[in-house]
Design a protein around this motif. Sequence first.
Motif, mmCIF file in Angstrom:
data_model
loop_
_atom_site.group_PDB
_atom_site.id
_atom_site.type_symbol
_atom_site.label_atom_id
_atom_site.label_comp_id
_atom_site.label_asym_id
_atom_site.label_seq_id
_atom_site.Cartn_x
_atom_site.Cartn_y
_atom_site.Cartn_z
ATOM 1 N N LYS A 251 0.836 -1.210 0.000
ATOM 2 C CA LYS A 251 0.000 0.000 0.000
ATOM 3 C C LYS A 251 0.863 1.249 0.000
ATOM 4 C CE LYS A 251 -4.087 -1.105 2.460
ATOM 5 N NZ LYS A 251 -4.609 -1.146 3.811
ATOM 6 N N GLU A 252 1.887 1.234 0.828
ATOM 7 C CA GLU A 252 2.778 2.379 0.935
ATOM 8 C C GLU A 252 3.506 2.622 -0.387
ATOM 9 O OE1 GLU A 252 3.260 4.859 2.746
ATOM 10 O OE2 GLU A 252 5.242 5.534 2.054
ATOM 11 N N LEU A 253 3.943 1.537 -1.028
ATOM 12 C CA LEU A 253 4.624 1.665 -2.323
ATOM 13 C C LEU A 253 3.691 2.293 -3.353
ATOM 14 C CD1 LEU A 253 7.023 1.143 -4.203
ATOM 15 C CD2 LEU A 253 6.191 -1.189 -4.519
ATOM 16 N N LYS B 206 -4.735 3.769 -10.324
ATOM 17 C CA LYS B 206 -4.661 2.540 -11.123
ATOM 18 C C LYS B 206 -3.252 2.287 -11.646
ATOM 19 C CE LYS B 206 -8.142 -0.069 -11.541
ATOM 20 N NZ LYS B 206 -9.452 0.467 -11.273
ATOM 21 N N SER B 207 -2.649 3.320 -12.221
ATOM 22 C CA SER B 207 -1.302 3.092 -12.760
ATOM 23 C C SER B 207 -0.278 2.896 -11.646
ATOM 24 C CB SER B 207 -0.860 4.169 -13.738
ATOM 25 O OG SER B 207 -1.545 5.346 -13.582
ATOM 26 N N ALA B 208 -0.489 3.537 -10.507
ATOM 27 C CA ALA B 208 0.425 3.342 -9.375
ATOM 28 C C ALA B 208 0.389 1.882 -8.930
ATOM 29 C CB ALA B 208 0.047 4.261 -8.230
ATOM 30 N N GLN B 209 -0.804 1.349 -8.887
ATOM 31 C CA GLN B 209 -0.988 -0.052 -8.492
ATOM 32 C C GLN B 209 -0.312 -0.988 -9.495
ATOM 33 O OE1 GLN B 209 -5.070 -1.004 -7.322
ATOM 34 N NE2 GLN B 209 -4.864 -2.957 -8.380
ATOM 35 N N LEU C 269 2.930 -3.432 -8.566
ATOM 36 C CA LEU C 269 2.846 -4.886 -8.710
ATOM 37 C C LEU C 269 3.837 -5.392 -9.750
ATOM 38 C CD1 LEU C 269 -1.006 -5.442 -8.437
ATOM 39 C CD2 LEU C 269 0.744 -5.707 -6.671
ATOM 40 N N TYR C 270 4.007 -4.612 -10.793
ATOM 41 C CA TYR C 270 4.966 -4.999 -11.829
ATOM 42 C C TYR C 270 6.374 -5.098 -11.239
ATOM 43 C CZ TYR C 270 7.645 -4.950 -16.144
ATOM 44 O OH TYR C 270 8.521 -5.277 -17.141
ATOM 45 N N LEU C 271 6.749 -4.084 -10.484
ATOM 46 C CA LEU C 271 8.088 -4.073 -9.889
ATOM 47 C C LEU C 271 8.278 -5.255 -8.942
ATOM 48 C CD1 LEU C 271 8.491 -0.258 -9.124
ATOM 49 C CD2 LEU C 271 9.729 -1.563 -10.856
ATOM 50 N N LEU C 272 7.271 -5.554 -8.156
ATOM 51 C CA LEU C 272 7.396 -6.630 -7.160
ATOM 52 C C LEU C 272 7.311 -8.021 -7.782
ATOM 53 C CD1 LEU C 272 5.254 -5.089 -4.289
ATOM 54 C CD2 LEU C 272 7.753 -5.276 -4.384
ATOM 55 N N GLU C 273 6.452 -8.154 -8.778
ATOM 56 C CA GLU C 273 6.249 -9.480 -9.373
ATOM 57 C C GLU C 273 7.321 -9.849 -10.381
ATOM 58 O OE1 GLU C 273 1.403 -9.094 -9.502
ATOM 59 O OE2 GLU C 273 2.468 -9.649 -11.338
ATOM 60 N N ARG C 274 7.666 -8.844 -11.230
ATOM 61 C CA ARG C 274 8.444 -9.215 -12.417
ATOM 62 C C ARG C 274 9.743 -8.472 -12.623
ATOM 63 N NH1 ARG C 274 4.461 -9.007 -17.265
ATOM 64 N NH2 ARG C 274 3.162 -7.815 -15.859
ATOM 65 N N GLN D 83 15.136 -6.783 -10.347
ATOM 66 C CA GLN D 83 16.427 -6.157 -10.649
ATOM 67 C C GLN D 83 16.259 -4.671 -10.978
ATOM 68 O OE1 GLN D 83 18.321 -8.317 -13.771
ATOM 69 N NE2 GLN D 83 20.376 -7.811 -13.044
ATOM 70 N N GLY D 84 15.273 -4.400 -11.836
ATOM 71 C CA GLY D 84 15.001 -3.017 -12.211
ATOM 72 C C GLY D 84 14.557 -2.205 -11.006
ATOM 73 N N ALA D 85 13.761 -2.809 -10.154
ATOM 74 C CA ALA D 85 13.258 -2.124 -8.971
ATOM 75 C C ALA D 85 14.404 -1.788 -8.022
ATOM 76 C CB ALA D 85 12.220 -2.979 -8.261
ATOM 77 N N ASP D 86 15.335 -2.718 -7.918
ATOM 78 C CA ASP D 86 16.504 -2.531 -7.072
ATOM 79 C C ASP D 86 17.332 -1.346 -7.569
ATOM 80 O OD1 ASP D 86 17.323 -3.750 -4.775
ATOM 81 O OD2 ASP D 86 19.017 -4.758 -5.755
ATOM 82 N N ARG D 87 17.526 -1.325 -8.893
ATOM 83 C CA ARG D 87 18.291 -0.254 -9.508
ATOM 84 C C ARG D 87 17.590 1.087 -9.295
ATOM 85 N NH1 ARG D 87 19.644 0.192 -15.910
ATOM 86 N NH2 ARG D 87 20.799 2.134 -15.763
ATOM 87 N N LEU D 88 16.270 1.076 -9.476
ATOM 88 C CA LEU D 88 15.472 2.287 -9.283
ATOM 89 C C LEU D 88 15.614 2.795 -7.849
ATOM 90 C CD1 LEU D 88 13.250 4.270 -10.287
ATOM 91 C CD2 LEU D 88 11.567 2.586 -9.567
#
Length: 197
Positions: free
Chosen positions: A7-9, A22-25, A29-34, A37-42
């Motif tokens: 929720k916080e994310l 909607k797009s935030a959600q 979910l995209y970052l967490l599910e798939r 690596q990209g999320a880590d870099r971000l």
Amino acid sequence: MFSPLIKELIESLRCLPGVGPKSAQKMALYLLEREHQGADRLANSLREALDKVGRCSSCRTLTEETECSLCQSSDRDPKKLCIVETPADVIAIESAGTFDGRYFVLLGHLSPIDGIGPEELGLDRLEQLVLHNSVEEAIIATNSTIEGEATCHYIAELLKKLNINVSRIAHGVPMGGELEYVDGNTLALALEGRKTL
Ligand code: ZN
């Protein structure tokens, strides 16, 4: 339904321009599910940029150095100064490739409702810079929006008192237009067709 951390994310992604619930959600979910690596870099680059990026001591653009590369460059004429609203405007004018002076970045425009006055735009700093570098010509390239025009007017009055040439880019920049979205050729023409204020 989402756990507190998710929720916080989602909530924090909503601070981005144009990102609704909607797009935030979807992004979260995209970052967490798939895209671990990209999320880590971000996450890392965001943290590092937040810690290290500040303002150039001379032109106020965003940089992690004390003075940005343009202000450090000896190829640029310090007697010509182009005043813009954002770092993206600097990039836009640089892409036109015809301006060989330096910049001053307001990081915004006058907006009394939002509490943005001359002080927030560093206009005292602008005055000092003009005097220190013996600037002979200032070109005001704020956006052609109502706020941009009002800001231009205020700065023009301020700089004219310092007895320098003050001009405004005009030609080719559409009313209500933001510089960032104007192509390089149009901007080159706009610079060339500047009007003395
Ligand atoms: Zn600079």
